[in-house]
Design a protein around this motif. Structure first.
Motif, short mmCIF file in Angstrom:
data_model
loop_
_atom_site.label_atom_id
_atom_site.label_comp_id
_atom_site.label_asym_id
_atom_site.label_seq_id
_atom_site.Cartn_x
_atom_site.Cartn_y
_atom_site.Cartn_z
N LYS A 1 45.92 36.78 -2.80
CA LYS A 1 46.54 37.36 -5.28
C LYS A 1 45.76 38.54 -4.15
N ALA B 1 45.21 30.12 -2.63
CA ALA B 1 46.95 31.75 -3.36
C ALA B 1 45.78 32.58 -3.62
N SER C 1 44.08 40.09 -1.77
CA SER C 1 43.79 40.48 -0.79
C SER C 1 42.63 40.60 -0.28
#
Length: 223
Positions: free
Chosen positions: A52, A48, A54
């Motif tokens: 978030k 995650a 990138s």
């Protein structure tokens, strides 16, 4: 006068005077292996964070984020040997590894308990990362090296103690042998798959599995 014939019972067939009494590996098997679930949560959280921030958009970003990459590792960034095993390239990669970790984790925790299973996972993961850094040519991410280590340990466990279990228990080890060989073969066909990590992790896990004492048999001996 001839004695009447006795009925053969399942219990009579189960007894083998030439072998010690068999034990049921699946008895008490947890469907929620705590160490595996904890690792799955960590892997999901790291993925995650990758999304978030990138960090999966390019090769450069993946290396920057902490992938195992020999050039960087041997330049002093040894921390990559750890970070790489918690990163994943995409959602499918994450899901496949987490599913395998859950399934293999049940057998590992039954055989060795949480702490020893976690130790096998981390040591195998480090060995996999080192093999990738030393022999690989591409940046590498994923938990599969540590997973192959767990599988190797479980396979050796059943090889060592197979005669102590019922035949239906030994199918776990047999399945892992077939599955790992299939994955190694498929990996050899895909240049993006890091089979050096898989082989390094499996070798380390197999060695550990040959010597790691099993709490399963310790419990039996103490009872």
């Amino acid at each position: 006068m001839a004695e009447p014939l006795k009925m053969i019972t399942p219990a009579m067939l189960a007894d083998d005077p030439f072998r010690p009494a068999r034990v049921d590996f699946e008895k008490g098997l947890s469907s929620a292996p705590a160490f595996a679930i904890g690792l799955i949560i960590v892997n999901v959280l790291v993925f995650a964070l990758e999304i978030k921030l990138s960090l999966l958009t390019s090769r450069k970003d993946v290396i920057y984020a902490g992938a195992v990459y020999g050039e960087k590792v041997f330049a002093g960034q040894s921390w990559r040997l750890v970070t790489g095993m918690f990163m994943h390239a995409n959602l499918g990669h994450l899901f496949g590894n987490c599913l395998a970790l859950y399934l293999v984790g049940m057998a590992a925790e039954q055989a060795w308990g949480r702490r020893r299973s976690l130790a096998i996972y981390f040591i195998s993961g480090l060995a996999a990362s080192f093999a990738s850094a030393f022999l690989g040519t591409r940046p590498s991410v994923g938990a599969s090296g540590a997973l192959f280590g767990l599988m190797g340990a479980v396979m050796v466990f059943f090889f060592r103690h197979g005669n102590s279990f019922y035949a239906r228990n030994r199918r776990v080890g047999n399945f892992l042998i077939a599955w790992s060989l299939l994955q190694l073969w498929l990996g050899s066909l895909n240049p993006r798959v890091d089979n050096w990590a898989h082989l390094g992790g499996m070798l380390a896990g197999s060695i550990i599995g040959a010597y790691m004492p099993s709490r399963f048999f310790e419990d039996k001996a103490a009872s």
